[in-house]
Motif scaffolding. Structure first.
Motif, PDB file in Angstrom:
ATOM      1  N   LYS A  30       0.693  -1.043  -0.013  1.00  0.00           N
ATOM      2  CA  LYS A  30      -0.024  -0.051  -0.006  1.00  0.00           C
ATOM      3  C   LYS A  30       0.855   1.306   0.105  1.00  0.00           C
ATOM      4  N   PHE A  31       2.260   1.096   0.043  1.00  0.00           N
ATOM      5  CA  PHE A  31       3.154   2.332  -0.047  1.00  0.00           C
ATOM      6  C   PHE A  31       2.888   3.292  -1.089  1.00  0.00           C
ATOM      7  N   LEU A  32       2.748   2.763  -2.414  1.00  0.00           N
ATOM      8  CA  LEU A  32       2.783   3.407  -3.772  1.00  0.00           C
ATOM      9  C   LEU A  32       0.989   4.286  -3.424  1.00  0.00           C
ATOM     10  N   GLU A  33       0.188   3.622  -3.017  1.00  0.00           N
ATOM     11  CA  GLU A  33      -1.124   4.199  -3.116  1.00  0.00           C
ATOM     12  C   GLU A  33      -1.125   5.437  -2.047  1.00  0.00           C
ATOM     13  N   ARG A  34      -0.662   5.154  -1.020  1.00  0.00           N
ATOM     14  CA  ARG A  34      -0.467   6.437  -0.063  1.00  0.00           C
ATOM     15  C   ARG A  34       0.470   7.473  -0.422  1.00  0.00           C
ATOM     16  N   TYR A  35       1.474   7.095  -1.071  1.00  0.00           N
ATOM     17  CA  TYR A  35       2.321   8.042  -1.652  1.00  0.00           C
ATOM     18  C   TYR A  35       1.731   9.067  -2.549  1.00  0.00           C
ATOM     19  N   MET A  36       0.924   8.603  -3.290  1.00  0.00           N
ATOM     20  CA  MET A  36       0.162   9.628  -4.220  1.00  0.00           C
ATOM     21  C   MET A  36      -0.755  10.483  -3.178  1.00  0.00           C
ATOM     22  N   TYR A  37      -1.291  10.199  -2.311  1.00  0.00           N
ATOM     23  CA  TYR A  37      -1.898  11.148  -1.462  1.00  0.00           C
ATOM     24  C   TYR A  37      -0.997  12.265  -0.746  1.00  0.00           C
ATOM     25  N   VAL A  38      -0.040  11.433  -0.169  1.00  0.00           N
ATOM     26  CA  VAL A  38       0.896  12.448   0.451  1.00  0.00           C
ATOM     27  C   VAL A  38       1.601  13.374  -0.521  1.00  0.00           C
ATOM     28  N   ALA A  39       1.780  13.048  -1.814  1.00  0.00           N
ATOM     29  CA  ALA A  39       2.390  13.800  -2.628  1.00  0.00           C
ATOM     30  C   ALA A  39       1.305  14.997  -2.989  1.00  0.00           C
ATOM     31  N   ARG A  40       0.168  14.864  -3.070  1.00  0.00           N
ATOM     32  CA  ARG A  40      -0.744  15.771  -3.378  1.00  0.00           C
ATOM     33  C   ARG A  40      -0.828  16.766  -2.264  1.00  0.00           C
ATOM     34  N   SER A  41      -0.854  16.168  -1.045  1.00  0.00           N
ATOM     35  CA  SER A  41      -1.045  17.083   0.201  1.00  0.00           C
ATOM     36  C   SER A  41       0.523  18.025   0.305  1.00  0.00           C
ATOM     37  N   ARG A  49       6.179  23.741  -4.890  1.00  0.00           N
ATOM     38  CA  ARG A  49       7.713  24.021  -4.637  1.00  0.00           C
ATOM     39  C   ARG A  49       8.376  22.710  -4.127  1.00  0.00           C
ATOM     40  N   ILE A  50       7.649  21.793  -4.043  1.00  0.00           N
ATOM     41  CA  ILE A  50       8.359  20.406  -3.839  1.00  0.00           C
ATOM     42  C   ILE A  50       8.403  19.495  -4.890  1.00  0.00           C
ATOM     43  N   PHE A  51       9.710  19.191  -5.341  1.00  0.00           N
ATOM     44  CA  PHE A  51       9.746  18.103  -6.381  1.00  0.00           C
ATOM     45  C   PHE A  51       9.323  16.835  -5.864  1.00  0.00           C
ATOM     46  N   ILE A  52       8.416  16.029  -6.456  1.00  0.00           N
ATOM     47  CA  ILE A  52       8.107  14.635  -5.510  1.00  0.00           C
ATOM     48  C   ILE A  52       8.522  13.678  -6.260  1.00  0.00           C
ATOM     49  N   THR A  53       9.682  13.023  -5.764  1.00  0.00           N
ATOM     50  CA  THR A  53      10.212  11.754  -6.563  1.00  0.00           C
ATOM     51  C   THR A  53       9.334  10.624  -6.805  1.00  0.00           C
ATOM     52  N   GLY A  87       0.921  11.131 -14.814  1.00  0.00           N
ATOM     53  CA  GLY A  87      -0.118  11.745 -15.454  1.00  0.00           C
ATOM     54  C   GLY A  87      -1.041  12.414 -14.083  1.00  0.00           C
ATOM     55  N   ILE A  88      -0.805  12.268 -13.009  1.00  0.00           N
ATOM     56  CA  ILE A  88      -1.389  12.592 -11.851  1.00  0.00           C
ATOM     57  C   ILE A  88      -1.201  13.969 -11.691  1.00  0.00           C
ATOM     58  N   GLY A  89      -2.177  14.747 -11.749  1.00  0.00           N
ATOM     59  CA  GLY A  89      -1.997  16.285 -11.666  1.00  0.00           C
ATOM     60  C   GLY A  89      -1.878  16.801 -10.134  1.00  0.00           C
ATOM     61  N   GLY A  90      -1.435  18.015 -10.235  1.00  0.00           N
ATOM     62  CA  GLY A  90      -1.335  18.727  -9.084  1.00  0.00           C
ATOM     63  C   GLY A  90      -0.272  18.542  -8.233  1.00  0.00           C
ATOM     64  N   VAL A  91       1.028  17.844  -9.038  1.00  0.00           N
ATOM     65  CA  VAL A  91       2.154  17.601  -8.340  1.00  0.00           C
ATOM     66  C   VAL A  91       3.301  17.513  -9.363  1.00  0.00           C
ATOM     67  N   ASN A  92       4.434  18.438  -8.880  1.00  0.00           N
ATOM     68  CA  ASN A  92       5.730  18.487  -9.410  1.00  0.00           C
ATOM     69  C   ASN A  92       6.450  17.116  -9.348  1.00  0.00           C
ATOM     70  N   TRP A  93       5.981  15.940 -10.279  1.00  0.00           N
ATOM     71  CA  TRP A  93       6.767  14.919 -10.156  1.00  0.00           C
ATOM     72  C   TRP A  93       8.241  15.102 -10.797  1.00  0.00           C
ATOM     73  N   LEU A  94       9.236  14.114  -9.953  1.00  0.00           N
ATOM     74  CA  LEU A  94      10.458  14.259 -10.260  1.00  0.00           C
ATOM     75  C   LEU A  94      10.658  12.722 -10.689  1.00  0.00           C
ATOM     76  N   PRO A  95      10.691  12.464 -12.122  1.00  0.00           N
ATOM     77  CA  PRO A  95      11.105  11.033 -12.650  1.00  0.00           C
ATOM     78  C   PRO A  95      12.560  10.796 -12.388  1.00  0.00           C
ATOM     79  N   TYR A 122      10.974  17.508 -19.807  1.00  0.00           N
ATOM     80  CA  TYR A 122       9.966  17.581 -18.667  1.00  0.00           C
ATOM     81  C   TYR A 122      10.790  18.626 -17.691  1.00  0.00           C
ATOM     82  N   PRO A 123       9.814  19.460 -16.918  1.00  0.00           N
ATOM     83  CA  PRO A 123      10.426  20.409 -16.052  1.00  0.00           C
ATOM     84  C   PRO A 123      11.725  20.103 -15.157  1.00  0.00           C
ATOM     85  N   GLN A 124      11.588  18.794 -14.802  1.00  0.00           N
ATOM     86  CA  GLN A 124      12.595  18.177 -13.988  1.00  0.00           C
ATOM     87  C   GLN A 124      12.679  16.811 -13.852  1.00  0.00           C
TER      88      GLN A 124
END
Length: 214
Positions: A30-41, A49-53, A87-95, A122-124
């Motif tokens: 369940k880490f990946l599922e929770r990670y999405m919600y934490v990333a958005r929050s 301003r947080i790059f989310i890995t 593709g999940i919006g609202g997050v500055n993802w860092l691939p 990609y921006p970052q």
């Protein structure tokens, strides 16, 4: 007040804990599922301003000269997570670019496949495959090639060594390291208290200044 003290920061997915220290073969249930919600929050709390890995799978963690279980199929699993999260919006993802350990062709393939997934620049982006490597020639190649493929991206190098910094400083925009906690000269020990931590960090920053201005 804290929000005003930085331009941006990076939230890592803690691969060191899970795949090196705990020697897991995957993220906890369940880490990946929770990670999405934490990333958005976190993104909302800090105005983006947080790059989310995007959780990646390292190939450069070795124990007793053997790759940890996470090294298996790390490239494909990392790319699948990028496809899942990007593709999940609202997050500055860092691939993160991962490849087989010191494998030039694998790194080239990963860069080009990542560019296809994100649709060009990609921006970052981040380079994860140089984190534990101490081969300056390999690190330089990775940073240089990543800049070629992503000429307008902010490029972060995970775990970059100071020995490599003079060779890659024109190709990357940022890096992170715990090396400042290590002994600053022969005969000295790793920092053991706050006073030593501050002193070691200032010495580390002084050396960075010499490299970047040299």
């Amino acid at each position: 007040m804290f929000k005003r003290r930085f331009d941006h920061a990076i939230m890592d997915s803690n691969v060191g804990l899970f795949f090196f220290h705990m020697k897991l073969s995957d993220y906890p249930p369940k880490f990946l599922e929770r990670y999405m919600y934490v990333a958005r929050s976190i993104s909302e709390a800090f105005d983006g301003r947080i790059f989310i890995t995007i959780p990646d799978y390292p190939a450069d963690y070795y124990v007793d000269d053997k790759p940890t279980p996470s090294a298996m199929d790390n490239v494909e699993r990392t790319l699948r997570n990028i496809e899942r999260f990007i593709g999940i919006g609202g997050v500055n993802w860092l691939p993160v670019i991962q490849s087989r350990y010191m494998d030039t062709f694998s790194f080239i393939d990963s860069c080009n496949r990542l560019r296809e997934i994100v649709g060009g620049d990609y921006p970052q982006i981040a380079i994860g495959t140089v984190c534990k490597c101490r081969n300056v020639k390999w690190i330089t190649y990775c940073c240089k090639y990543a800049r070629k493929i992503f000429p307008r991206s902010w490029i972060h190098a995970f775990g970059l060594t100071l020995k490599a910094l003079p060779h890659v400083k024109r190709y990357i925009d940022s890096w992170d390291s715990t090396a400042w906690t290590f002994p600053r000269s022969p005969g000295r020990w790793s920092c053991k208290n706050m006073d030593e931590a501050v002193r070691y960090f200032m010495e580390y920053m002084s050396r960075i200044g010499e490299i970047l201005n040299g």
